[in-house]
Enzyme design. Structure first.
Site, mmCIF file in Angstrom:
data_model
loop_
_atom_site.group_PDB
_atom_site.id
_atom_site.type_symbol
_atom_site.label_atom_id
_atom_site.label_comp_id
_atom_site.label_asym_id
_atom_site.label_seq_id
_atom_site.Cartn_x
_atom_site.Cartn_y
_atom_site.Cartn_z
ATOM 1 N N THR A 76 0.263 -0.537 -0.159
ATOM 2 C CA THR A 76 0.496 0.246 0.161
ATOM 3 C C THR A 76 0.926 1.773 -0.065
ATOM 4 O O THR A 76 2.054 1.073 0.773
ATOM 5 C CB THR A 76 -0.852 0.352 1.051
ATOM 6 O OG1 THR A 76 -2.063 -0.996 0.629
ATOM 7 C CG2 THR A 76 -2.382 1.064 1.154
ATOM 8 N N ASN A 102 6.928 0.427 -4.938
ATOM 9 C CA ASN A 102 6.894 -0.619 -6.367
ATOM 10 C C ASN A 102 7.801 -1.524 -6.068
ATOM 11 O O ASN A 102 9.218 -2.059 -6.456
ATOM 12 C CB ASN A 102 7.168 0.483 -7.421
ATOM 13 C CG ASN A 102 5.912 -0.147 -8.409
ATOM 14 O OD1 ASN A 102 6.580 -1.444 -8.959
ATOM 15 N ND2 ASN A 102 6.174 1.083 -9.569
ATOM 16 N N HIS A 135 -1.148 7.336 -13.969
ATOM 17 C CA HIS A 135 -2.055 6.445 -13.243
ATOM 18 C C HIS A 135 -3.396 6.224 -13.263
ATOM 19 O O HIS A 135 -3.987 7.159 -14.048
ATOM 20 C CB HIS A 135 -1.287 5.939 -11.604
ATOM 21 C CG HIS A 135 -0.380 6.203 -11.753
ATOM 22 N ND1 HIS A 135 0.828 6.401 -10.924
ATOM 23 C CD2 HIS A 135 0.163 4.439 -11.209
ATOM 24 C CE1 HIS A 135 1.643 5.572 -10.593
ATOM 25 N NE2 HIS A 135 1.736 4.456 -10.822
ATOM 26 N N LYS A 139 -6.707 5.762 -8.654
ATOM 27 C CA LYS A 139 -5.754 5.641 -7.906
ATOM 28 C C LYS A 139 -5.846 6.685 -6.800
ATOM 29 O O LYS A 139 -5.890 8.014 -7.084
ATOM 30 C CB LYS A 139 -4.378 6.214 -8.367
ATOM 31 C CG LYS A 139 -3.392 6.058 -7.205
ATOM 32 C CD LYS A 139 -2.200 6.469 -8.473
ATOM 33 C CE LYS A 139 -0.731 6.106 -7.137
ATOM 34 N NZ LYS A 139 -0.330 5.083 -6.290
#
Ligand SMILES: NC(=O)c1ccc[n+]([C@@H]2O[C@H](COP(=O)([O-])OP(=O)(O)OC[C@H]3O[C@@H](n4cnc5c(N)ncnc54)[C@H](O)[C@@H]3O)[C@@H](O)[C@H]2O)c1
Length: 238
Positions: A76, A102, A135, A139
């Site tokens: 997260t 990531n 993104h 998101k």
């Protein structure tokens, strides 16, 4: 490996698929519809927990895992303003915590490329620096956790840069980050070094969530052999 999954959304589902593909099991999956099952007795049944939920839910889940001594892979983003508390609780309980903004192997190589390019560019003051991330529209956080990692790395490499701002309208000591939200984009990050006469750019484009999910499962496997606060740099030996 028996992995618990907290957060059965886009990432949680992809992670489950990869766990099974790699011969692991995922007998316990928690999401908002069965939160009453997210109790110490159930967490204790997991060799490791993989958590991809929301910025508001994440910290509570990590602390619950530390209480029962189950290692956590944290994917997260958007909760890092609580980083000190989480690290302190992890150490206090002797826990294992593996967070990455990531988990994609390619992105972690890109982090290294970003640092190397920054080292070269720091000798060339004619170039101004900015960043763009794109993104999908669901998101919740902006800028992305990945963009924040890229910016934090740039701040450590370039003495003139002291902070980042989620805007391109910045002071000279800030790194401007432009965030765009476009349907169905898994993640694009671009570092832009621009002079009056040219532009040097590096870009990472995620084609799907698979790379990030695979990295998270590899991190879970790594947690079985290693203890404490773990990182992608350490796992990938970068
Ligand atoms: N680190 C990485 O490599 C990486 C990659 C992709 C996404 N992310 C981050 O992971 C998170 C999840 O991304 P996603 O695309 O799967 O989102 P998503 O919205 O598809 O899934 C999130 C899931 O968490 C559930 N949830 C919410 N609160 C919960 C709680 N208290 N307990 C259990 N489940 C809860 C939601 O119901 C949902 O199913 C985001 O913060 C995102 O930025 C990180």
């Amino acid at each position: 490996m028996k992995a618990g999954i907290i957060g059965y959304g886009k990432m949680g589902r992809e992670i489950e698929r990869i766990l099974l593909e790699r011969g692991h099991s995922a007998p316990l999956v928690f999401d908002v519809n069965n939160l009453h099952e997210l109790i110490p007795e159930n967490l204790k049944k997991c060799d490791v927990v993989i958590e991809f939920t929301t910025p508001d839910a994440a910290v509570k889940n990590y602390l619950a895992c530390f209480e029962v001594g189950v290692p956590v892979v944290s994917g997260t983003t958007g909760w890092l303003h609580h980083r000190d508390l989480v690290m302190e609780k992890c150490r206090e309980k002797g826990g294992t915590f593996f967070h990455a903004t990531n988990f994609s192997i390619g992105v972690n190589l890109f982090f290294e490329l970003n640092r190397k390019l920054a080292e070269i560019m720091s000798g060339h003051p004619g170039y101004s620096l900015s960043m763009k991330e794109v993104h999908h529209t669901q998101k919740l956080d902006a800028p992305s956790g990945t963009a924040i990692t890229l910016a934090e790395d740039l701040i450590t490499m370039i003495p003139e840069k002291l902070s980042w701002r989620n805007d391109l309208n910045t002071r000279s000591e800030e790194i401007g980050i432009l965030s765009e939200r476009i349907e169905n984009v898994p993640g694009i990050h671009t570092i832009n070094w621009e002079s009056e006469v040219d532009t040097i750019q590096i870009t990472h484009i995620s084609k799907s969530r698979k790379g990030m999910a695979l990295g998270a499962v590899m991190a879970a496997e790594y947690c079985l052999e290693h203890k404490g606060i773990l990182t992608m740099k350490e796992m990938l030996n970068i």
